[in-house]
Design a protein around this motif. Structure first.
Motif, PDB file in Angstrom:
ATOM      1  N   ILE A  54       0.864  -1.174   0.000  1.00  0.00           N
ATOM      2  CA  ILE A  54       0.000   0.000   0.000  1.00  0.00           C
ATOM      3  C   ILE A  54       0.897   1.218   0.000  1.00  0.00           C
ATOM      4  N   ASN A  55       0.711   2.093  -0.973  1.00  0.00           N
ATOM      5  CA  ASN A  55       1.570   3.258  -1.107  1.00  0.00           C
ATOM      6  C   ASN A  55       0.791   4.514  -0.715  1.00  0.00           C
ATOM      7  N   PHE A  56       1.102   5.043   0.481  1.00  0.00           N
ATOM      8  CA  PHE A  56       0.492   6.289   0.934  1.00  0.00           C
ATOM      9  C   PHE A  56       1.292   7.429   0.322  1.00  0.00           C
ATOM     10  N   MET A  57       0.643   8.219  -0.520  1.00  0.00           N
ATOM     11  CA  MET A  57       1.337   9.245  -1.284  1.00  0.00           C
ATOM     12  C   MET A  57       1.078  10.657  -0.755  1.00  0.00           C
ATOM     13  N   SER A  58      -0.101  10.891  -0.242  1.00  0.00           N
ATOM     14  CA  SER A  58      -0.454  12.191   0.340  1.00  0.00           C
ATOM     15  C   SER A  58      -1.566  11.928   1.341  1.00  0.00           C
ATOM     16  N   THR A  59      -2.192  12.971   1.817  1.00  0.00           N
ATOM     17  CA  THR A  59      -3.245  12.767   2.800  1.00  0.00           C
ATOM     18  C   THR A  59      -4.441  13.640   2.468  1.00  0.00           C
ATOM     19  N   ALA A  60      -5.430  13.542   3.295  1.00  0.00           N
ATOM     20  CA  ALA A  60      -6.633  14.373   3.184  1.00  0.00           C
ATOM     21  C   ALA A  60      -6.948  14.898   4.580  1.00  0.00           C
ATOM     22  N   VAL A  61      -7.713  15.954   4.605  1.00  0.00           N
ATOM     23  CA  VAL A  61      -8.100  16.561   5.885  1.00  0.00           C
ATOM     24  C   VAL A  61      -9.623  16.634   5.959  1.00  0.00           C
ATOM     25  N   ASP A  64     -12.481  17.245   3.087  1.00  0.00           N
ATOM     26  CA  ASP A  64     -12.102  16.819   1.741  1.00  0.00           C
ATOM     27  C   ASP A  64     -13.053  15.725   1.249  1.00  0.00           C
ATOM     28  N   ILE A  65     -13.219  15.658  -0.049  1.00  0.00           N
ATOM     29  CA  ILE A  65     -13.959  14.570  -0.692  1.00  0.00           C
ATOM     30  C   ILE A  65     -12.921  13.710  -1.389  1.00  0.00           C
ATOM     31  N   VAL A  66     -12.924  12.419  -1.068  1.00  0.00           N
ATOM     32  CA  VAL A  66     -12.001  11.502  -1.741  1.00  0.00           C
ATOM     33  C   VAL A  66     -12.830  10.539  -2.584  1.00  0.00           C
ATOM     34  N   GLU A  67     -12.219  10.047  -3.642  1.00  0.00           N
ATOM     35  CA  GLU A  67     -12.897   9.072  -4.484  1.00  0.00           C
ATOM     36  C   GLU A  67     -12.017   7.843  -4.629  1.00  0.00           C
ATOM     37  N   ILE A  68     -12.684   6.704  -4.776  1.00  0.00           N
ATOM     38  CA  ILE A  68     -11.996   5.419  -4.829  1.00  0.00           C
ATOM     39  C   ILE A  68     -12.201   4.813  -6.210  1.00  0.00           C
ATOM     40  N   GLY A  69     -11.089   4.511  -6.880  1.00  0.00           N
ATOM     41  CA  GLY A  69     -11.141   3.901  -8.197  1.00  0.00           C
ATOM     42  C   GLY A  69     -10.642   2.477  -8.165  1.00  0.00           C
ATOM     43  N   MET A  70     -11.292   1.615  -8.942  1.00  0.00           N
ATOM     44  CA  MET A  70     -10.899   0.214  -9.080  1.00  0.00           C
ATOM     45  C   MET A  70     -10.757  -0.107 -10.552  1.00  0.00           C
ATOM     46  N   GLU A  71      -9.832  -1.017 -10.830  1.00  0.00           N
ATOM     47  CA  GLU A  71      -9.617  -1.471 -12.199  1.00  0.00           C
ATOM     48  C   GLU A  71      -9.258  -2.955 -12.168  1.00  0.00           C
ATOM     49  N   VAL A  72      -9.901  -3.729 -13.022  1.00  0.00           N
ATOM     50  CA  VAL A  72      -9.592  -5.158 -13.122  1.00  0.00           C
ATOM     51  C   VAL A  72      -8.277  -5.317 -13.871  1.00  0.00           C
ATOM     52  N   THR A  73      -7.381  -6.114 -13.308  1.00  0.00           N
ATOM     53  CA  THR A  73      -6.127  -6.409 -13.988  1.00  0.00           C
ATOM     54  C   THR A  73      -6.096  -7.845 -14.516  1.00  0.00           C
ATOM     55  N   LYS A  74      -6.940  -8.728 -13.909  1.00  0.00           N
ATOM     56  CA  LYS A  74      -6.914 -10.127 -14.335  1.00  0.00           C
ATOM     57  C   LYS A  74      -8.141 -10.855 -13.781  1.00  0.00           C
ATOM     58  N   PHE A  75      -8.670 -11.749 -14.604  1.00  0.00           N
ATOM     59  CA  PHE A  75      -9.690 -12.683 -14.138  1.00  0.00           C
ATOM     60  C   PHE A  75      -9.019 -14.034 -13.981  1.00  0.00           C
ATOM     61  N   GLY A  76      -9.030 -14.575 -12.789  1.00  0.00           N
ATOM     62  CA  GLY A  76      -8.538 -15.922 -12.552  1.00  0.00           C
ATOM     63  C   GLY A  76      -9.695 -16.907 -12.639  1.00  0.00           C
ATOM     64  N   HIS A  77      -9.426 -18.156 -12.335  1.00  0.00           N
ATOM     65  CA  HIS A  77     -10.454 -19.206 -12.381  1.00  0.00           C
ATOM     66  C   HIS A  77     -11.502 -18.985 -11.282  1.00  0.00           C
ATOM     67  N   MET A  90     -11.174  16.957  -5.509  1.00  0.00           N
ATOM     68  CA  MET A  90     -11.077  18.333  -5.962  1.00  0.00           C
ATOM     69  C   MET A  90      -9.820  18.607  -6.798  1.00  0.00           C
ATOM     70  N   ASN A  91      -8.699  17.972  -6.447  1.00  0.00           N
ATOM     71  CA  ASN A  91      -7.460  18.257  -7.180  1.00  0.00           C
ATOM     72  C   ASN A  91      -6.849  17.023  -7.862  1.00  0.00           C
ATOM     73  N   HIS A  92      -7.512  15.875  -7.717  1.00  0.00           N
ATOM     74  CA  HIS A  92      -7.077  14.593  -8.300  1.00  0.00           C
ATOM     75  C   HIS A  92      -5.695  14.150  -7.817  1.00  0.00           C
ATOM     76  N   GLU A  93      -5.250  14.653  -6.699  1.00  0.00           N
ATOM     77  CA  GLU A  93      -3.975  14.226  -6.114  1.00  0.00           C
ATOM     78  C   GLU A  93      -4.155  12.834  -5.507  1.00  0.00           C
TER      79      GLU A  93
END
Length: 138
Positions: A54-61, A64-77, A90-93
């Motif tokens: 898990i890479n913590f890159m910045s923070t929020a206070v 703030d409104i944060v958004e969570i994105g998901m992307e499929v990288t692989k389908f296994g069995h 607000m700033n996409h950071e």
């Protein structure tokens, strides 16, 4: 990456520094990974098997409104692999990135079971397909 969920950072989400508590973000990520996987696999019995670094890159206070994105990288069995980004709306950071989350489909006894999926499907497309099939069979 598609961002589906937004969270409003409230006082109960803060750590002693007055910034977003990492444990709260991880809970949000785990919940979003489960919801995303349930919808993709069309199965209510999905569990978290693995979360990579898990890479913590910045923070929020507070406020703030944060958004969570998901992307499929692989389908296994029996699994689906995802990556995730949490960012400030607000700033996409980027706040947090996770390169690999593995979710596993389970049967009624709690054992891994094949899900039969090989590609991303969107609910609107599934509904349109069912409507088309219903019309053809009418």
């Amino acid at each position: 990456m598609r961002f589906h969920t937004r969270k409003w950072v409230k006082p109960e989400d803060l750590n002693a520094n007055g910034t977003l508590f990492g444990g709260k973000v991880l809970a949000w990520i785990d919940e979003e990974a489960a919801l995303y996987s349930i919808i993709q696999l069309e199965s209510k019995k999905v569990v978290t098997k693995y979360i990579s670094e898990i890479n913590f890159m910045s923070t929020a206070v507070e406020g703030d409104i944060v958004e969570i994105g998901m992307e499929v990288t692989k389908f296994g069995h029996t699994s689906i692999s995802l990556n995730c980004e949490v960012r400030n709306k607000m700033n996409h950071e980027s706040i947090v990135t996770v390169d690999n989350i593995i979710m596993v489909n389970l049967d009624a006894n709690g054992n891994p079971t094949p899900h039969g999926k090989t590609k991303i499907e969107y609910v609107k497309d599934r509904l349109a397909k069912k409507d088309k099939e219903a019309l053809e069979n009418a």
